[in-house]
Design a protein around this motif. Structure first.
Motif, mmCIF file in Angstrom:
data_model
loop_
_atom_site.group_PDB
_atom_site.id
_atom_site.type_symbol
_atom_site.label_atom_id
_atom_site.label_comp_id
_atom_site.label_asym_id
_atom_site.label_seq_id
_atom_site.Cartn_x
_atom_site.Cartn_y
_atom_site.Cartn_z
ATOM 1 N N PRO A 245 40.704 45.789 32.880
ATOM 2 C CA PRO A 245 40.752 46.188 34.292
ATOM 3 C C PRO A 245 41.802 45.419 35.100
ATOM 4 N N GLY A 246 42.044 44.182 34.754
ATOM 5 C CA GLY A 246 43.062 43.414 35.482
ATOM 6 C C GLY A 246 43.289 42.114 34.773
ATOM 7 N N THR A 247 44.250 41.340 35.272
ATOM 8 C CA THR A 247 44.487 40.041 34.639
ATOM 9 C C THR A 247 43.275 39.135 34.843
ATOM 10 N N ARG A 248 42.590 39.304 35.997
ATOM 11 C CA ARG A 248 41.395 38.473 36.237
ATOM 12 C C ARG A 248 40.368 38.652 35.108
ATOM 13 N N GLU A 249 39.985 39.888 34.849
ATOM 14 C CA GLU A 249 38.983 40.143 33.814
ATOM 15 C C GLU A 249 39.522 39.762 32.442
ATOM 16 N N CYS B 5 46.136 26.150 41.197
ATOM 17 C CA CYS B 5 46.137 27.347 40.354
ATOM 18 C C CYS B 5 45.238 28.436 40.932
ATOM 19 N N TYR B 6 45.351 29.603 40.335
ATOM 20 C CA TYR B 6 44.458 30.730 40.614
ATOM 21 C C TYR B 6 43.068 30.312 40.135
ATOM 22 N N HIS B 7 42.073 30.418 41.029
ATOM 23 C CA HIS B 7 40.770 29.800 40.763
ATOM 24 C C HIS B 7 40.046 30.374 39.544
ATOM 25 N N LEU C 197 49.795 29.344 31.577
ATOM 26 C CA LEU C 197 51.023 29.175 32.360
ATOM 27 C C LEU C 197 51.197 30.437 33.188
ATOM 28 N N CYS C 198 51.241 30.270 34.498
ATOM 29 C CA CYS C 198 51.401 31.408 35.401
ATOM 30 C C CYS C 198 52.852 31.423 35.876
ATOM 31 N N SER C 199 53.555 32.521 35.606
ATOM 32 C CA SER C 199 54.963 32.614 36.005
ATOM 33 C C SER C 199 55.310 34.080 36.264
ATOM 34 N N SER D 190 54.485 31.826 39.525
ATOM 35 C CA SER D 190 53.221 31.136 39.717
ATOM 36 C C SER D 190 52.592 31.473 41.063
ATOM 37 N N ASN D 191 51.280 31.424 41.063
ATOM 38 C CA ASN D 191 50.507 31.498 42.288
ATOM 39 C C ASN D 191 49.901 30.108 42.456
ATOM 40 N N PRO D 192 50.106 29.415 43.541
ATOM 41 C CA PRO D 192 50.614 29.877 44.827
ATOM 42 C C PRO D 192 52.107 29.703 45.087
ATOM 43 N N PHE E 28 49.778 33.530 29.098
ATOM 44 C CA PHE E 28 50.871 33.615 30.077
ATOM 45 C C PHE E 28 50.457 34.633 31.133
ATOM 46 N N ASP E 29 50.126 34.157 32.307
ATOM 47 C CA ASP E 29 49.717 35.050 33.397
ATOM 48 C C ASP E 29 50.990 35.514 34.109
ATOM 49 N N GLU E 30 51.387 36.754 33.823
ATOM 50 C CA GLU E 30 52.647 37.283 34.379
ATOM 51 C C GLU E 30 52.371 38.427 35.351
ATOM 52 N N CYS E 31 51.244 38.322 36.072
ATOM 53 C CA CYS E 31 50.871 39.462 36.931
ATOM 54 C C CYS E 31 51.843 39.662 38.101
ATOM 55 N N TYR E 32 52.667 38.644 38.406
ATOM 56 C CA TYR E 32 53.672 38.806 39.486
ATOM 57 C C TYR E 32 55.070 39.109 38.924
ATOM 58 N N ALA E 33 55.145 39.496 37.644
ATOM 59 C CA ALA E 33 56.452 39.618 36.978
ATOM 60 C C ALA E 33 57.433 40.554 37.688
ATOM 61 N N HIS F 83 49.273 41.308 32.138
ATOM 62 C CA HIS F 83 49.961 42.102 33.178
ATOM 63 C C HIS F 83 48.953 43.015 33.851
ATOM 64 N N SER F 84 49.278 43.400 35.092
ATOM 65 C CA SER F 84 48.449 44.436 35.717
ATOM 66 C C SER F 84 49.251 45.203 36.750
ATOM 67 N N LEU F 85 48.636 46.271 37.230
ATOM 68 C CA LEU F 85 49.288 47.121 38.234
ATOM 69 C C LEU F 85 48.947 46.667 39.659
ATOM 70 N N SER F 86 48.144 45.601 39.773
ATOM 71 C CA SER F 86 47.658 45.202 41.101
ATOM 72 C C SER F 86 48.796 44.850 42.047
ATOM 73 N N LYS F 87 49.730 44.036 41.589
ATOM 74 C CA LYS F 87 50.830 43.589 42.449
ATOM 75 C C LYS F 87 52.016 44.533 42.281
ATOM 76 N N ARG F 88 52.336 44.854 41.032
ATOM 77 C CA ARG F 88 53.498 45.687 40.738
ATOM 78 C C ARG F 88 53.453 47.014 41.484
ATOM 79 N N LEU G 274 42.599 49.650 41.849
ATOM 80 C CA LEU G 274 42.524 50.570 40.706
ATOM 81 C C LEU G 274 41.847 49.883 39.514
ATOM 82 N N ARG G 275 42.102 48.577 39.368
ATOM 83 C CA ARG G 275 41.653 47.750 38.246
ATOM 84 C C ARG G 275 42.233 48.307 36.939
ATOM 85 N N CYS G 276 43.477 48.010 36.725
ATOM 86 C CA CYS G 276 44.159 48.532 35.547
ATOM 87 C C CYS G 276 45.254 47.560 35.101
HETATM 88 C C1 LIG Z 1 47.885 34.310 39.488
HETATM 89 C C2 LIG Z 1 46.969 35.465 39.495
HETATM 90 N N1 LIG Z 1 46.509 35.907 38.318
HETATM 91 C C3 LIG Z 1 45.671 36.967 38.258
HETATM 92 C C4 LIG Z 1 45.270 37.605 39.408
HETATM 93 C C5 LIG Z 1 44.306 38.761 39.276
HETATM 94 O O1 LIG Z 1 44.912 39.955 39.534
HETATM 95 P P1 LIG Z 1 44.400 41.329 38.892
HETATM 96 O O2 LIG Z 1 43.115 41.035 38.195
HETATM 97 O O3 LIG Z 1 44.219 42.230 40.032
HETATM 98 O O4 LIG Z 1 45.454 41.733 37.919
HETATM 99 C C6 LIG Z 1 45.732 37.197 40.649
HETATM 100 C C7 LIG Z 1 45.302 37.883 41.874
HETATM 101 O O5 LIG Z 1 45.567 37.507 42.968
HETATM 102 C C8 LIG Z 1 46.606 36.098 40.694
HETATM 103 O O6 LIG Z 1 47.108 35.651 41.840
#
Ligand SMILES: Cc1ncc(COP(=O)(O)O)c(C=O)c1O
Length: 422
Positions: A108-112, A140-142, A186-188, A190-192, A218-223, A252-257, A263-265
């Protein structure tokens, strides 16, 4: 700075940033917002405010008959194929390196995805009697810490500061900890902070993971949200190293892109051994991605036009932030993501002030960070602003923030000639 934490999974609220922010501001009425309708302005959450393309709704309507079906656990063949083609094109991968039937998992997303990965990858003790170690950046992302807590791991945080390029340097972690490490993030971008890891950093981390046999997430959700050149991906490093995906998982996810957080995808790509095991965890306890949502997701991964528009919108917001805030506080335009990580001296105080004076809600850096033994966090001096609205709205908010920062932290005026680039 490396700090070790045991997080009590029944006390997740102690580090959940939005709970802490509600506790900080909850009892205080918002000040007069600069918006015409006086509504408070929420820059505390990284939730895109533009809409995904109209074809999302069309695809979902077309597939309405599939709402009665359970989702296929791994993803539909079309969805997995679309994710693979996107990766091949975006990262110039050789055909066949990523096999959608083995190396991909729809989530559903990078979170899940990250949460299920932690539950799967973190073993009972990796060595001896001690809990396995989960390495994470600080701040980091909590969800990283929450996932580690749920899996019963010891969390070891590695500071990401201005001096370290706002990224953790895991090569500095003592050997005794690396031997117990089972998972590392590794988030890149990175958030925040919006920092991007260069190819050498990614290569060093993969080498470390293979030496000590841990998995790197590798959390690349902001790629796809960047201000200069497209961020490097771990999949490119894997390709340069001959295509071996062992010890690597990429999220990866469609949340930011695609501005489609609701949508959770998304998907995970990487090590087939772990993909298969994470798939089993999802089959046991995951929600899966509904088939109509996967159909919409397939179209979104195939389309670049809306992504180019999105990226341009965020780039314009950063330009505005530089122009408007540039003389009141040092502005570092990040290489990626859509958040501004602002050094304001005392993030919690400034957060309260912005809310009381102007009804503007931001996230204190301390609430995204973990304390060392002396009670200090690397986020203490910062606030995070999510620049997620359109330019007109952002300009109004940023002008008011500038006025407040200029009164509240007059000494910062001296920094503000021109920001640099992180
Ligand atoms: C660094 C980071 N990873 C993952 C997520 C989760 O995003 P999603 O599950 O919508 O892909 C977020 C959401 O803000 C984020 O900032």
């Amino acid at each position: 700075m490396i700090t070790r934490h045991f997080v009590d999974r029944q006390k997740l609220q102690e580090f959940h940033p939005f709970t802490r922010l509600r506790d900080l501001l909850g009892a205080t009425p918002p000040g007069k917002s600069p918006l015409k309708d006086g509504a408070p302005i929420n820059l505390s959450i990284g939730e895109p405010q533009s809409q995904p393309p109209a074809f999302v709704a069309e695809e979902i309507t077309k597939a309405a008959a599939d709402w009665s079906r359970y989702p296929l656990s791994k993803g539909t063949p079309d969805y997995l194929e679309a994710c693979t083609s996107w990766m091949e094109k975006r990262y110039n991968l050789p055909k066949g390196m990523v096999d959608p039937s083995k190396h991909l998992l729809g989530v559903p997303g990078t979170r899940e995805g990250l949460f299920m990965t932690a539950l799967t990858v973190l073993p009972n003790p990796k060595q001896g009697e001690d809990a396995p170690v989960f390495l994470t950046p600080n701040p980091c992302y909590h969800v990283y810490t929450g996932a580690a807590a749920a899996a019963g791991a010891e969390v070891v945080t590695v500071n990401a500061t201005r001096e370290s390029g706002y990224l953790p340097d895991y090569t500095q972690v003592p050997e005794e900890i690396l031997q117990r490490t089972a998972l590392c993030v590794l988030c890149s971008p990175s958030n925040p902070e919006g920092a991007v890891a260069d190819p050498q950093k990614v290569r060093d981390l993969i080498a470390l993971a293979r030496k000590y046999d841990f998995v790197v997430a590798f959390d690349e959700c902001y790629a796809e949200i960047y201000t200069g050149s497209p961020p490097h991906s771990a999949i490119e490093t894997a390709s340069d190293l001959g295509g071996d995906l062992s010890n690597i998982l990429i999220f990866h996810s469609l949340s930011k892109r695609s501005s489609a957080a609701g949508l959770r995808c998304g998907f995970i790509a990487g090590d087939d051994k772990w993909i298969s095991m994470i798939n089993t965890t999802c089959q046991v306890g995951g929600a899966g991605v509904p088939i109509p949502v996967q159909n919409a997701g397939t179209r979104l991964w195939q389309d670049e036009d809306h992504v180019i528009e999105n990226r341009a919108r965020y780039q314009e917001n950063f330009r505005l932030a530089q122009e408007i805030l540039g003389n009141s506080v040092p502005v570092e335009i990040p290489a990626g993501g859509f958040c501004l990580w602002l050094d304001v001296g005392n993030g919690v105080e400034v957060t309260s002030k912005l809310w009381q004076e102007a009804g503007i809600r931001v996230m204190p850096g301390a609430y995204m960070s973990h304390m060392d033994e002396t009670g200090v966090t690397p986020g203490d001096r910062y606030i995070r602003l999510a620049l997620v609205y359109d330019a007109e709205y952002m300009a109004i908010a940023l002008k008011r923030i500038k006025e407040i920062l200029s009164q509240f932290i007059p000494t910062l005026g001296a920094h503000g000639e021109k920001g640099d680039t992180a």
